[in-house]
Design a protein around this motif. Structure first.
Motif, PDB file in Angstrom:
ATOM      1  N   ALA A  30      61.985  27.808  26.869  1.00  0.00           N
ATOM      2  CA  ALA A  30      62.573  27.604  28.185  1.00  0.00           C
ATOM      3  C   ALA A  30      62.834  26.127  28.445  1.00  0.00           C
ATOM      4  O   ALA A  30      63.848  25.753  29.045  1.00  0.00           O
ATOM      5  CB  ALA A  30      61.658  28.181  29.267  1.00  0.00           C
ATOM      6  N   ALA A  31      61.928  25.280  27.986  1.00  0.00           N
ATOM      7  CA  ALA A  31      62.103  23.838  28.172  1.00  0.00           C
ATOM      8  C   ALA A  31      63.341  23.346  27.436  1.00  0.00           C
ATOM      9  O   ALA A  31      64.096  22.512  27.952  1.00  0.00           O
ATOM     10  CB  ALA A  31      60.864  23.100  27.677  1.00  0.00           C
ATOM     11  N   ASP A  32      63.566  23.863  26.247  1.00  0.00           N
ATOM     12  CA  ASP A  32      64.750  23.487  25.491  1.00  0.00           C
ATOM     13  C   ASP A  32      66.004  23.974  26.190  1.00  0.00           C
ATOM     14  O   ASP A  32      66.981  23.231  26.349  1.00  0.00           O
ATOM     15  CB  ASP A  32      64.653  24.057  24.074  1.00  0.00           C
ATOM     16  CG  ASP A  32      65.837  23.673  23.213  1.00  0.00           C
ATOM     17  OD1 ASP A  32      66.296  22.506  23.300  1.00  0.00           O
ATOM     18  OD2 ASP A  32      66.322  24.529  22.455  1.00  0.00           O
ATOM     19  N   GLY A  52      62.690  18.332  16.116  1.00  0.00           N
ATOM     20  CA  GLY A  52      63.677  18.270  15.042  1.00  0.00           C
ATOM     21  C   GLY A  52      64.851  19.205  15.225  1.00  0.00           C
ATOM     22  O   GLY A  52      65.526  19.548  14.245  1.00  0.00           O
ATOM     23  N   GLY A  53      65.136  19.618  16.449  1.00  0.00           N
ATOM     24  CA  GLY A  53      66.289  20.467  16.691  1.00  0.00           C
ATOM     25  C   GLY A  53      66.072  21.382  17.874  1.00  0.00           C
ATOM     26  O   GLY A  53      64.960  21.505  18.408  1.00  0.00           O
ATOM     27  N   HIS A  54      67.151  22.018  18.315  1.00  0.00           N
ATOM     28  CA  HIS A  54      67.053  23.040  19.345  1.00  0.00           C
ATOM     29  C   HIS A  54      66.386  24.287  18.763  1.00  0.00           C
ATOM     30  O   HIS A  54      66.223  24.421  17.547  1.00  0.00           O
ATOM     31  CB  HIS A  54      68.451  23.390  19.880  1.00  0.00           C
ATOM     32  CG  HIS A  54      69.066  22.312  20.720  1.00  0.00           C
ATOM     33  ND1 HIS A  54      68.598  21.999  21.979  1.00  0.00           N
ATOM     34  CD2 HIS A  54      70.116  21.484  20.485  1.00  0.00           C
ATOM     35  CE1 HIS A  54      69.336  21.021  22.483  1.00  0.00           C
ATOM     36  NE2 HIS A  54      70.268  20.693  21.602  1.00  0.00           N
ATOM     37  N   ARG A  55      66.054  25.222  19.634  1.00  0.00           N
ATOM     38  CA  ARG A  55      65.381  26.457  19.221  1.00  0.00           C
ATOM     39  C   ARG A  55      66.153  27.172  18.120  1.00  0.00           C
ATOM     40  O   ARG A  55      65.565  27.643  17.133  1.00  0.00           O
ATOM     41  CB  ARG A  55      65.210  27.370  20.448  1.00  0.00           C
ATOM     42  CG  ARG A  55      64.760  28.793  20.138  1.00  0.00           C
ATOM     43  CD  ARG A  55      63.313  28.813  19.689  1.00  0.00           C
ATOM     44  NE  ARG A  55      62.815  30.164  19.542  1.00  0.00           N
ATOM     45  CZ  ARG A  55      62.897  30.910  18.438  1.00  0.00           C
ATOM     46  NH1 ARG A  55      63.490  30.421  17.364  1.00  0.00           N
ATOM     47  NH2 ARG A  55      62.408  32.128  18.396  1.00  0.00           N
ATOM     48  N   ALA A  56      67.481  27.240  18.246  1.00  0.00           N
ATOM     49  CA  ALA A  56      68.286  27.951  17.252  1.00  0.00           C
ATOM     50  C   ALA A  56      68.321  27.227  15.914  1.00  0.00           C
ATOM     51  O   ALA A  56      68.497  27.859  14.864  1.00  0.00           O
ATOM     52  CB  ALA A  56      69.716  28.140  17.772  1.00  0.00           C
ATOM     53  N   ASP A  57      68.136  25.910  15.935  1.00  0.00           N
ATOM     54  CA  ASP A  57      68.209  25.117  14.705  1.00  0.00           C
ATOM     55  C   ASP A  57      66.879  25.049  13.958  1.00  0.00           C
ATOM     56  O   ASP A  57      66.860  24.886  12.735  1.00  0.00           O
ATOM     57  CB  ASP A  57      68.640  23.679  15.042  1.00  0.00           C
ATOM     58  CG  ASP A  57      69.939  23.633  15.816  1.00  0.00           C
ATOM     59  OD1 ASP A  57      70.835  24.432  15.479  1.00  0.00           O
ATOM     60  OD2 ASP A  57      70.036  22.822  16.755  1.00  0.00           O
ATOM     61  N   ALA A  58      65.757  25.130  14.685  1.00  0.00           N
ATOM     62  CA  ALA A  58      64.441  24.961  14.057  1.00  0.00           C
ATOM     63  C   ALA A  58      63.463  25.994  14.619  1.00  0.00           C
ATOM     64  O   ALA A  58      62.454  25.638  15.243  1.00  0.00           O
ATOM     65  CB  ALA A  58      63.923  23.548  14.296  1.00  0.00           C
TER      66      ALA A  58
END
Length: 394
Positions: free
Chosen positions: A251-253, A298-304
């Protein structure tokens, strides 16, 4: 009145860890071999420069020690890590007061400047239950552990040992995953053997904001997969207190938590302290983009996705310890819903968790010892310590 020896020296960064490792042996050798040795204090001035503050009973004791040099292996091992001597002075100490009411010392748990903390010990012999505290500040080096000195003072007055730990943060080398998480894990594990006055069977973790996230994450370390940073804890807490904690990193992201840092002129949350290191702000502002979480993980949720799975309390397997989450309804920085959601998950899974909603409470009200919610927080700590077989606060 006593003689003070002030020696300034440099240590190459690659030798810092060896110097800190050799230090206890050197001090022990001084105590055993040097007449009139009273105490030694090591002060870090910058990345390479250190000040050694050594106290002797009299001039003759200082002269005798100087003549002995590196006469013992443990002393020689310490001297061997020093790169160069900057200067040496001596003076006579005159005390304006003999106030020894508060016993506090700075302890390094690693070689980096931010791998340190303050250990507060109450009066008495112990062993004392421990509250390990972690400050917030969007996981950045803009703010430091001084945010929680009032909390530490209040807790030590209640009879707890307090470990106010620093850690590497975004904006300094090593900040973010894995360094930030490895530091928090190492800081907590460093309690094991730090001082005989500490009862490491009775450790409560307490954190505020980003530190509330880190304290809660640390309570879950025993449930981490073996490849995750911070797995395999040496110290297992008996409870965790999250004050305005960022407990849902997904949620924070999605909300872009921390993007306000892109504008140094933005209005800060009510009662927010001034940045401890404002010189870091331009680099953070340039990098923060649409949120701080990609910098931390090291990235957004979808990236990492695995990084979020390792670090977001809401995604982790049960901690197995009681949880207290306290959040103000008027929190301008971190939504109270993230704490409420985490407590709901813990209780749904059969865990012990309490959510305290502070009507009208702001982001910093929850770390004010003079706020009406503070007795509820300290009462929960007292009950948790007592439930673990120890005496609560005095």
């Amino acid at each position: 009145m006593s003689v003070i020896e002030l020696t300034t020296f440099t240590v190459a960064p690659e030798h810092t860890e060896a110097m800190l490792a050799a230090r206890p042996g050197m001090v022990a050798a001084f105590r055993a071999d040097r007449r009139g040795f009273l105490a030694a204090r090591l002060v870090r001035l910058d990345e390479r420069t250190w000040l050694d503050f050594v106290e002797w009973t009299d001039d003759a004791a200082w002269d005798e020690s100087k003549a002995k040099g590196a006469n013992l292996p443990a002393i020689g091992a310490f001297f061997a890590t020093i790169d160069s001597l900057v200067g040496a002075e001596r003076g006579v100490r005159y005390d304006d007061s003999e106030d020894g009411a508060r016993r506090v010392r700075t302890v390094a748990y690693g070689p980096e400047p931010s791998q340190v903390g303050e250990l507060y010990l109450p009066e008495g012999d112990g062993p004392f239950p421990v509250v390990a505290v972690l400050h917030g500040g969007y996981w950045t080096a803009l703010w430091d552990r001084r945010q929680l000195t009032a909390v530490a003072d209040d807790l030590v007055a209640r009879g707890y040992a307090v470990w106010n730990a620093e850690y590497r943060r975004i904006g300094e080398p090593g900040g973010g995953l894995p360094g930030t998480f490895l530091d928090v894990a190492a800081a907590i594990d460093a309690l094991d053997g730090m001082d005989p006055a500490l009862d490491t069977r009775r450790v409560v973790l307490l954190g505020h904001s980003a530190g509330g996230h880190l304290a809660t994450w640390a309570a879950h370390r025993g449930a981490l997969p073996p490849e995750a940073p911070g797995a395999h804890p040496r110290v297992t807490p008996i409870g965790v207190v999250a004050l305005a904690g960022a407990l849902d990193l997904e949620a924070a992201d999605a909300a872009g938590l921390g993007k306000v840092l892109a504008d140094p002129a933005a209005e800060p949350p009510k009662d927010a302290p001034e940045p401890a290191r404002p010189e870091v702000w331009p680099a953070v502002a340039d990098a923060v983009g649409d949120g701080i979480l990609p910098l931390l993980l090291g990235g957004h949720r979808a990236d990492a996705p695995e990084h979020y799975a390792w670090t977001s309390p809401l995604l982790l397997a049960g901690a197995g310890v009681p949880v207290l989450a306290v959040h103000g309804t008027a929190d301008e920085a971190v939504p109270a819903e993230w704490s409420r959601r985490y407590v709901g998950k813990v209780t749904a899974e059969g865990g012990s968790a309490r959510f305290v909603e502070v009507e009208g409470g702001t982001h910093f009200d929850v770390v004010r010892p003079d706020h009406p919610v503070w007795p509820e927080i300290t009462g929960w700590i007292r009950e948790t310590v007592a439930g673990a077989g120890g005496r609560g606060d005095r």
